[in-house]
Design a protein around this motif. Structure first.
Motif, PDB file in Angstrom:
ATOM      1  N   LEU A 154      10.479   5.581  -7.193  1.00  0.00           N
ATOM      2  CA  LEU A 154       9.509   4.530  -7.826  1.00  0.00           C
ATOM      3  C   LEU A 154       7.959   4.765  -7.505  1.00  0.00           C
ATOM      4  CD1 LEU A 154      12.470   3.014  -7.593  1.00  0.00           C
ATOM      5  CD2 LEU A 154      11.201   1.011  -7.843  1.00  0.00           C
ATOM      6  N   TYR A 155       7.144   4.539  -8.475  1.00  0.00           N
ATOM      7  CA  TYR A 155       5.693   4.501  -8.060  1.00  0.00           C
ATOM      8  C   TYR A 155       5.277   3.504  -9.103  1.00  0.00           C
ATOM      9  CZ  TYR A 155       6.366   7.885 -11.909  1.00  0.00           C
ATOM     10  OH  TYR A 155       6.415   8.539 -13.209  1.00  0.00           O
ATOM     11  N   PRO A 156       3.991   2.769  -8.481  1.00  0.00           N
ATOM     12  CA  PRO A 156       3.279   2.059  -9.411  1.00  0.00           C
ATOM     13  C   PRO A 156       2.954   2.606 -10.850  1.00  0.00           C
ATOM     14  CG  PRO A 156       2.399   1.695  -7.451  1.00  0.00           C
ATOM     15  CD  PRO A 156       3.247   3.100  -7.435  1.00  0.00           C
ATOM     16  N   GLN A 157       2.705   1.619 -11.737  1.00  0.00           N
ATOM     17  CA  GLN A 157       2.277   2.135 -13.064  1.00  0.00           C
ATOM     18  C   GLN A 157       0.733   2.228 -13.079  1.00  0.00           C
ATOM     19  OE1 GLN A 157       3.867   0.049 -16.566  1.00  0.00           O
ATOM     20  NE2 GLN A 157       5.483  -0.859 -15.377  1.00  0.00           N
ATOM     21  N   ASN A 158       0.106   3.439 -13.288  1.00  0.00           N
ATOM     22  CA  ASN A 158      -1.155   3.816 -12.935  1.00  0.00           C
ATOM     23  C   ASN A 158      -1.538   4.409 -14.432  1.00  0.00           C
ATOM     24  OD1 ASN A 158      -1.777   2.610 -10.849  1.00  0.00           O
ATOM     25  ND2 ASN A 158      -0.799   4.362  -9.711  1.00  0.00           N
ATOM     26  N   GLY A 161       0.806  -1.305  -0.115  1.00  0.00           N
ATOM     27  CA  GLY A 161      -0.029  -0.154  -0.167  1.00  0.00           C
ATOM     28  C   GLY A 161       0.761   1.280   0.038  1.00  0.00           C
ATOM     29  N   PHE A 162       2.174   1.317  -0.709  1.00  0.00           N
ATOM     30  CA  PHE A 162       2.723   2.520  -0.676  1.00  0.00           C
ATOM     31  C   PHE A 162       2.635   3.093  -2.061  1.00  0.00           C
ATOM     32  CE2 PHE A 162       5.391   0.142   2.509  1.00  0.00           C
ATOM     33  CZ  PHE A 162       5.375   1.309   3.368  1.00  0.00           C
ATOM     34  N   ASP A 163       2.462   4.580  -1.812  1.00  0.00           N
ATOM     35  CA  ASP A 163       2.305   5.412  -3.155  1.00  0.00           C
ATOM     36  C   ASP A 163       3.635   5.499  -3.928  1.00  0.00           C
ATOM     37  OD1 ASP A 163      -0.462   6.045  -2.757  1.00  0.00           O
ATOM     38  OD2 ASP A 163       0.259   7.004  -0.941  1.00  0.00           O
ATOM     39  N   ALA A 191      21.545  -0.780 -10.117  1.00  0.00           N
ATOM     40  CA  ALA A 191      20.507  -0.848 -11.193  1.00  0.00           C
ATOM     41  C   ALA A 191      19.136  -1.416 -10.808  1.00  0.00           C
ATOM     42  CB  ALA A 191      21.120  -2.017 -12.474  1.00  0.00           C
ATOM     43  N   LEU A 192      17.928  -1.072 -11.381  1.00  0.00           N
ATOM     44  CA  LEU A 192      16.861  -1.682 -11.123  1.00  0.00           C
ATOM     45  C   LEU A 192      16.389  -2.651 -12.120  1.00  0.00           C
ATOM     46  CD1 LEU A 192      14.940   1.409  -9.932  1.00  0.00           C
ATOM     47  CD2 LEU A 192      16.005  -0.152  -8.323  1.00  0.00           C
ATOM     48  N   ASP A 193      16.238  -4.025 -11.727  1.00  0.00           N
ATOM     49  CA  ASP A 193      15.689  -4.916 -12.519  1.00  0.00           C
ATOM     50  C   ASP A 193      14.191  -5.124 -12.739  1.00  0.00           C
ATOM     51  OD1 ASP A 193      18.296  -5.589 -13.078  1.00  0.00           O
ATOM     52  OD2 ASP A 193      18.512  -6.814 -11.385  1.00  0.00           O
ATOM     53  N   ASP A 194      13.672  -4.649 -11.556  1.00  0.00           N
ATOM     54  CA  ASP A 194      12.026  -4.834 -11.662  1.00  0.00           C
ATOM     55  C   ASP A 194      11.425  -3.551 -12.491  1.00  0.00           C
ATOM     56  OD1 ASP A 194       9.432  -5.287 -10.815  1.00  0.00           O
ATOM     57  OD2 ASP A 194       9.677  -5.353  -8.857  1.00  0.00           O
ATOM     58  N   SER A 195      10.658  -4.224 -13.346  1.00  0.00           N
ATOM     59  CA  SER A 195       9.789  -3.300 -14.498  1.00  0.00           C
ATOM     60  C   SER A 195       8.528  -2.989 -13.882  1.00  0.00           C
ATOM     61  CB  SER A 195       9.949  -3.981 -15.781  1.00  0.00           C
ATOM     62  OG  SER A 195       9.285  -5.044 -15.973  1.00  0.00           O
ATOM     63  N   THR A 196       8.113  -3.583 -12.924  1.00  0.00           N
ATOM     64  CA  THR A 196       6.683  -3.533 -12.387  1.00  0.00           C
ATOM     65  C   THR A 196       6.258  -2.013 -12.181  1.00  0.00           C
ATOM     66  OG1 THR A 196       6.786  -5.534 -11.242  1.00  0.00           O
ATOM     67  CG2 THR A 196       5.088  -4.276 -10.632  1.00  0.00           C
ATOM     68  N   TYR A 197       7.268  -1.302 -11.754  1.00  0.00           N
ATOM     69  CA  TYR A 197       7.084   0.278 -11.341  1.00  0.00           C
ATOM     70  C   TYR A 197       7.840   1.271 -12.326  1.00  0.00           C
ATOM     71  CZ  TYR A 197       6.763  -2.372  -6.853  1.00  0.00           C
ATOM     72  OH  TYR A 197       6.184  -3.341  -6.025  1.00  0.00           O
ATOM     73  N   ILE A 198       7.346   2.339 -12.282  1.00  0.00           N
ATOM     74  CA  ILE A 198       8.026   3.304 -13.274  1.00  0.00           C
ATOM     75  C   ILE A 198       8.942   4.104 -12.265  1.00  0.00           C
ATOM     76  CG2 ILE A 198       7.647   5.737 -14.133  1.00  0.00           C
ATOM     77  CD1 ILE A 198       4.609   4.732 -14.668  1.00  0.00           C
ATOM     78  N   ALA A 199      10.441   4.069 -12.791  1.00  0.00           N
ATOM     79  CA  ALA A 199      11.547   4.608 -12.195  1.00  0.00           C
ATOM     80  C   ALA A 199      11.907   5.774 -12.628  1.00  0.00           C
ATOM     81  CB  ALA A 199      12.476   3.537 -12.008  1.00  0.00           C
TER      82      ALA A 199
END
Length: 300
Positions: free
Chosen positions: A272-276, A138-140, A148-156
Motif C-alpha cells: 500500500l502507498y498513499p495516492q499521489n 509519515g510512512f511511504d 480484504a482491504l476496505d480502506d480506499s484511501t491508499y493505492i493497493a
C-alpha cells in the motif's frame, strides 16, 4: 503578467543585446518580449532600458535589476535541476511499515537485496501489528496481510496469497494422534492468534466446497505467529499460522501439516502507498521490486 517569464525575457534581451535575438531564443515574438519588458517597468515603477530606434542601453536601475535577475533565475534553475535529479533515481529515506511476523521473518529475506540495488536510499522499517495511518505517521509504503482491504484511501497492489496452515511437531502428533476431521481438533491443544476477530473459531473448507466450523481451545494464545511457531516446534500443540512463517519448517520436517485436505481462509499480501499525483522514485522502485519478487510463488 508572469513575472518570472518577464524576468527571463529581460535577462535574454540584455545578454543577447537584441530584442529580436532574445525573442528567437525564447521562441516568442518581438512584440511579446517588448510587452514583457514594459510590464516589468510598470511593475517596478522604474525604467530599465533607454531605447532608441536602433539600440538600447541599461539604465542604472536596469543594471541593478539585471544582476538580481541573474541570481534569482539561476537559483530557480538550480532548484528545478535538483528536483529533476532527485526524481530520476530512488534516494532519501524510505519509511516502511510491516506486520511484526512478516517484517522480521519474510521481508528481511529480500529487503537487503533491494537496499543494495538502491544505494542512495536509507530504509526505516517499523514492524507492528496495529493499524497504521500511513499519511498521519509519515510512512511511504506498507505491507499488509488481510482477507480484504476496505480502506480506499491508499493505492493497493496485491503481491501474493498467504495460506493459513495448521501445523504441529511430529512428537506432538505421535503422542496425541493425527486429526482426520476438523471436529477432531476439539480433542487437541490448539494454539491461537489473539488478534484474530474470533481466535477460537475456525471455519474449514473441504475439497468439495462444504464448510466445517469448529470451536477450539488451548493453553496458549499469542499476538504474533512467531510465538505460535515456536510453541508448535516445542511440541505444545497445533498452531494455525501463516505459510510464510512455517514453510521452511515443513520442508525440513520439523513441523507437519495437519488436515491438509481442509483449507482455512487465506489472507492476501498487499503493498500500500498513499495516492499521489506523482509517485516518488523510491516508492516506485520498492513496489516494482516487491512485485517482481513475488511473481514467483515463495511459500509452496
Amino acid at each position: 503578467m508572469d513575472q518570472l517569464a518577464a524576468m527571463r525575457a529581460f535577462r535574454r534581451v540584455v545578454e543577447f543585446g537584441s530584442f529580436t535575438a532574445a525573442a528567437a531564443e525564447l521562441n516568442q515574438s518581438h512584440t511579446i518580449v517588448s510587452r514583457q519588458i514594459r510590464q516589468l517597468e510598470i511593475l517596478l515603477s522604474a525604467q530599465l532600458l533607454n531605447r532608441t530606434t536602433r539600440r538600447f542601453a541599461l539604465t542604472e536601475a536596469g543594471q541593478a535589476y539585471y544582476e538580481r535577475c541573474k541570481q534569482i533565475l539561476d537559483q530557480v534553475d538550480d532548484a528545478a535541476q535538483a528536483i529533476a535529479s532527485h526524481q530520476a533515481r530512488p534516494s532519501g529515506v524510505l519509511r516502511i511499515n510491516a506486520p511484526q511476523a512478516f517484517g522480521t521473518m519474510e521481508l528481511l529475506s529480500w529487503l537487503p537485496a533491494f537496499i543494495l540495488e538502491n544505494p542512495e536510499l536509507r530504509v526505516d522499517l517499523v514492524c507492528n501489528d496495529r493499524y497504521v495511518d500511513l499519511i498521519e505517521e509519515g510512512f511511504d509504503v506498507a505491507l499488509r496481510l488481510a482477507h480484504a482491504l476496505d480502506d480506499s484511501t491508499y493505492i493497493a497492489k496485491r503481491l501474493a496469497k498467504s495460506e493459513l496452515l495448521l501445523v504441529a511437531s511430529p512428537d506432538y502428533l505421535r503422542q496425541h494422534g493425527l486429526p482426520q476431521q476438523p471436529r477432531d481438533l476439539k480433542e487437541h491443544n490448539c494454539l491461537t492468534y489473539s488478534l484474530a476477530s474470533k481466535p477460537n473459531d475456525y471455519i474449514f473448507t473441504a475439497a468439495d466446497g462444504t464448510l466445517h466450523p469448529v470451536v477450539v481451545r488451548g493453553n496458549l494464545q499469542a499476538n504474533t505467529g512467531i510465538a505460535l511457531r515456536s510453541a508448535a516446534l516445542a511440541g505444545l500443540g497445533i498452531a494455525a499460522t501463516a505459510s510464510f512463517i512455517v514453510h521452511e519448517d515443513l520442508q525440513r520436517g520439523a513441523l507437519v501439516r495437519v488436515l491438509p485436505t481442509f483449507a482455512l481462509r487465506p489472507r492476501e499480501l498487499y503493498v500500500l502507498y498513499p495516492q499521489n499525483r506523482h509517485m516518488s522514485p523510491k516508492v516506485r522502485a520498492f513496489v516494482a521490486f516487491a512485485s517482481e519478487w513475488y511473481r514467483t510463488p515463495r511459500w509452496g
